[in-house]
Design a protein around this motif. Sequence first.
Motif, PDB file in Angstrom:
ATOM      1  N   TRP A   1      -6.681   8.376   3.556  1.00  0.00           N
ATOM      2  CA  TRP A   1      -7.035   7.623   2.358  1.00  0.00           C
ATOM      3  C   TRP A   1      -6.407   8.280   1.138  1.00  0.00           C
ATOM      4  CZ3 TRP A   1      -9.472  10.440  -1.371  1.00  0.00           C
ATOM      5  CH2 TRP A   1     -10.153  11.591  -0.972  1.00  0.00           C
ATOM      6  N   GLU A   2      -6.296   7.500   0.086  1.00  0.00           N
ATOM      7  CA  GLU A   2      -5.801   8.021  -1.198  1.00  0.00           C
ATOM      8  C   GLU A   2      -6.506   7.285  -2.325  1.00  0.00           C
ATOM      9  OE1 GLU A   2      -1.688   8.341  -3.849  1.00  0.00           O
ATOM     10  OE2 GLU A   2      -1.564   8.094  -1.667  1.00  0.00           O
ATOM     11  N   ARG A   3      -6.882   8.020  -3.345  1.00  0.00           N
ATOM     12  CA  ARG A   3      -7.407   7.381  -4.554  1.00  0.00           C
ATOM     13  C   ARG A   3      -6.624   7.908  -5.743  1.00  0.00           C
ATOM     14  NH1 ARG A   3     -12.606  10.030  -3.165  1.00  0.00           N
ATOM     15  NH2 ARG A   3     -12.594  12.147  -4.056  1.00  0.00           N
TER      16      ARG A   3
ATOM     17  N   TYR B   1      -8.074   2.669  -4.732  1.00  0.00           N
ATOM     18  CA  TYR B   1      -8.443   3.339  -3.482  1.00  0.00           C
ATOM     19  C   TYR B   1      -7.737   2.622  -2.330  1.00  0.00           C
ATOM     20  CZ  TYR B   1     -11.145   5.084   0.473  1.00  0.00           C
ATOM     21  OH  TYR B   1     -11.510   5.659   1.664  1.00  0.00           O
ATOM     22  N   VAL B   2      -7.138   3.405  -1.427  1.00  0.00           N
ATOM     23  CA  VAL B   2      -6.452   2.851  -0.254  1.00  0.00           C
ATOM     24  C   VAL B   2      -6.946   3.600   0.981  1.00  0.00           C
ATOM     25  CG1 VAL B   2      -4.232   2.133   0.699  1.00  0.00           C
ATOM     26  CG2 VAL B   2      -4.420   2.608  -1.748  1.00  0.00           C
ATOM     27  N   HIS B   3      -7.208   2.850   2.046  1.00  0.00           N
ATOM     28  CA  HIS B   3      -7.685   3.454   3.293  1.00  0.00           C
ATOM     29  C   HIS B   3      -6.871   2.910   4.455  1.00  0.00           C
ATOM     30  CE1 HIS B   3     -10.279   3.989   6.869  1.00  0.00           C
ATOM     31  NE2 HIS B   3     -10.688   5.082   6.235  1.00  0.00           N
ATOM     32  N   GLY B   4      -6.461   3.811   5.354  1.00  0.00           N
ATOM     33  CA  GLY B   4      -5.694   3.420   6.529  1.00  0.00           C
ATOM     34  C   GLY B   4      -6.272   4.003   7.803  1.00  0.00           C
ATOM     35  N   ASP B   5      -6.156   3.256   8.921  1.00  0.00           N
ATOM     36  CA  ASP B   5      -6.621   3.748  10.211  1.00  0.00           C
ATOM     37  C   ASP B   5      -5.848   3.043  11.323  1.00  0.00           C
ATOM     38  OD1 ASP B   5      -7.700   1.187  10.373  1.00  0.00           O
ATOM     39  OD2 ASP B   5      -9.767   1.834  10.089  1.00  0.00           O
ATOM     40  N   ASN B   6      -6.330   3.160  12.571  1.00  0.00           N
ATOM     41  CA  ASN B   6      -5.731   2.513  13.740  1.00  0.00           C
ATOM     42  C   ASN B   6      -4.393   3.143  14.138  1.00  0.00           C
ATOM     43  OD1 ASN B   6      -6.108   0.338  15.729  1.00  0.00           O
ATOM     44  ND2 ASN B   6      -4.231  -0.514  14.863  1.00  0.00           N
TER      45      ASN B   6
ATOM     46  N   ALA C   1      -7.991  -1.502  -2.813  1.00  0.00           N
ATOM     47  CA  ALA C   1      -8.720  -2.144  -3.906  1.00  0.00           C
ATOM     48  C   ALA C   1      -8.302  -1.454  -5.200  1.00  0.00           C
ATOM     49  CB  ALA C   1     -10.225  -2.031  -3.707  1.00  0.00           C
ATOM     50  N   ARG C   2      -7.932  -2.256  -6.214  1.00  0.00           N
ATOM     51  CA  ARG C   2      -7.413  -1.688  -7.459  1.00  0.00           C
ATOM     52  C   ARG C   2      -7.963  -2.460  -8.661  1.00  0.00           C
ATOM     53  NH1 ARG C   2      -1.055  -0.611  -9.171  1.00  0.00           N
ATOM     54  NH2 ARG C   2      -1.368  -0.818 -11.419  1.00  0.00           N
ATOM     55  N   TYR C   3      -8.230  -1.725  -9.744  1.00  0.00           N
ATOM     56  CA  TYR C   3      -8.732  -2.327 -10.981  1.00  0.00           C
ATOM     57  C   TYR C   3      -7.910  -1.781 -12.157  1.00  0.00           C
ATOM     58  CZ  TYR C   3     -11.846  -3.362 -14.915  1.00  0.00           C
ATOM     59  OH  TYR C   3     -12.364  -3.805 -16.109  1.00  0.00           O
ATOM     60  N   ASP C   4      -7.407  -2.684 -13.001  1.00  0.00           N
ATOM     61  CA  ASP C   4      -6.635  -2.315 -14.198  1.00  0.00           C
ATOM     62  C   ASP C   4      -7.333  -2.849 -15.440  1.00  0.00           C
ATOM     63  OD1 ASP C   4      -3.430  -1.567 -13.382  1.00  0.00           O
ATOM     64  OD2 ASP C   4      -4.651  -2.524 -11.844  1.00  0.00           O
ATOM     65  N   PHE C   5      -7.229  -2.084 -16.529  1.00  0.00           N
ATOM     66  CA  PHE C   5      -7.785  -2.539 -17.812  1.00  0.00           C
ATOM     67  C   PHE C   5      -6.789  -2.221 -18.921  1.00  0.00           C
ATOM     68  CE2 PHE C   5     -10.385  -2.707 -21.593  1.00  0.00           C
ATOM     69  CZ  PHE C   5     -11.285  -3.719 -21.320  1.00  0.00           C
TER      70      PHE C   5
ATOM     71  N   ASN D   1       0.796  -1.221   0.000  1.00  0.00           N
ATOM     72  CA  ASN D   1       0.000   0.000   0.000  1.00  0.00           C
ATOM     73  C   ASN D   1       0.833   1.278   0.000  1.00  0.00           C
ATOM     74  OD1 ASN D   1      -2.225  -1.635  -0.027  1.00  0.00           O
ATOM     75  ND2 ASN D   1      -2.674  -1.425   2.151  1.00  0.00           N
ATOM     76  N   ALA D   2       2.108   1.190  -0.347  1.00  0.00           N
ATOM     77  CA  ALA D   2       2.910   2.392  -0.587  1.00  0.00           C
ATOM     78  C   ALA D   2       2.630   2.815  -2.021  1.00  0.00           C
ATOM     79  CB  ALA D   2       4.391   2.102  -0.382  1.00  0.00           C
ATOM     80  N   VAL D   3       1.796   3.845  -2.193  1.00  0.00           N
ATOM     81  CA  VAL D   3       1.291   4.191  -3.516  1.00  0.00           C
ATOM     82  C   VAL D   3       1.832   5.548  -3.945  1.00  0.00           C
ATOM     83  CG1 VAL D   3      -0.705   2.671  -3.418  1.00  0.00           C
ATOM     84  CG2 VAL D   3      -0.878   4.957  -2.435  1.00  0.00           C
ATOM     85  N   GLN D   4       1.071   6.310  -4.731  1.00  0.00           N
ATOM     86  CA  GLN D   4       1.621   7.507  -5.365  1.00  0.00           C
ATOM     87  C   GLN D   4       2.073   8.568  -4.375  1.00  0.00           C
ATOM     88  OE1 GLN D   4      -0.574   8.917  -8.758  1.00  0.00           O
ATOM     89  NE2 GLN D   4      -0.003  11.037  -8.386  1.00  0.00           N
ATOM     90  N   VAL D   5       1.268   8.823  -3.335  1.00  0.00           N
ATOM     91  CA  VAL D   5       1.591   9.879  -2.381  1.00  0.00           C
ATOM     92  C   VAL D   5       1.860   9.309  -0.991  1.00  0.00           C
ATOM     93  CG1 VAL D   5       0.775  11.987  -1.257  1.00  0.00           C
ATOM     94  CG2 VAL D   5       0.241  11.566  -3.668  1.00  0.00           C
ATOM     95  N   LEU D   6       0.924   8.518  -0.468  1.00  0.00           N
ATOM     96  CA  LEU D   6       1.025   8.007   0.897  1.00  0.00           C
ATOM     97  C   LEU D   6       1.649   6.613   0.930  1.00  0.00           C
ATOM     98  CD1 LEU D   6      -2.482   9.125   2.215  1.00  0.00           C
ATOM     99  CD2 LEU D   6      -0.295  10.281   2.545  1.00  0.00           C
ATOM    100  N   ARG D   7       2.146   6.245   2.115  1.00  0.00           N
ATOM    101  CA  ARG D   7       2.763   4.923   2.299  1.00  0.00           C
ATOM    102  C   ARG D   7       1.993   4.057   3.293  1.00  0.00           C
ATOM    103  NH1 ARG D   7       6.685   8.753   2.601  1.00  0.00           N
ATOM    104  NH2 ARG D   7       6.556   8.669   4.871  1.00  0.00           N
ATOM    105  N   PHE D   8       1.110   4.659   4.103  1.00  0.00           N
ATOM    106  CA  PHE D   8       0.330   3.922   5.088  1.00  0.00           C
ATOM    107  C   PHE D   8       1.241   3.086   6.002  1.00  0.00           C
ATOM    108  CE2 PHE D   8      -2.258   4.894   1.441  1.00  0.00           C
ATOM    109  CZ  PHE D   8      -3.422   5.405   2.007  1.00  0.00           C
TER     110      PHE D   8
END
Length: 253
Positions: free
Chosen positions: A248-250, A232-237, A212-216, A195-202
Amino acid sequence: SEATGALKMKVSKSELKVGGLFPKIPLVSAGDARLLPQFFEGTMLSVREFNNVDIDLGQMRAVNYREFSGSRKMQTGNYLSVESDRFNYLGGTWQITPNASVGVWEGELKDVYRQTLYTTTLNQPLGAWKLGAVVNYLASSETGEELAGKLDSRMASTLLSANLGPQTFRLGLQYNAGDSALPFLHDTDLPGLANAVQVLRFDRAQERSWQARYDFDFAGFGLPGLVAMARYVHGDNFKIAGQDGQEWERNID
């Protein structure tokens, strides 16, 4: 503009590089998301003498960041006031079968942190589907003079994928069981984290996250090279100034 160079020597199936380096290994993946990419100065040795077993080792002594000219000490991600002039690593990957591999990597940023990565990759066709899984565990602690203080980051990460024709579905799960945010070489990519994505690393202390990710791929419609992705990525706790936090980041590409 910037320029660098490296001396290379190849003997049999092994290669030694000395000078300007653009490493793409699990513990050090040079960031190339800007016009002038990040590069390191140091030595890398890739040993490919054994069937199904790859061994890599090396030492980074300085870094040229994407926003600076000239080389400098390496900063520590999440602990930017902390610098060091030596990062050593050693790793190996065993290709057990064409569809399964395991790896172990050890890295140390002198007087800051020591890191161990265990990684497993699985791929399995199932009828028309192609299933995949990448499972990683990254443990980090302080070392030497402990310039960033006591560190305790234990990152468990899983990225599952299912491909059917032009479509790929992915689910990522990640959890830092430690009491510290992940230490890493600043500005590098983190392929060991789902979950280390474009901006956030969580990657905050105690943070748990899902993706959750979808590619075409439009190649089947006569448009090779055109691909689309939504994620879409969501982090908490985790805590921010003593309060419960979430983030979160999308991304749409």
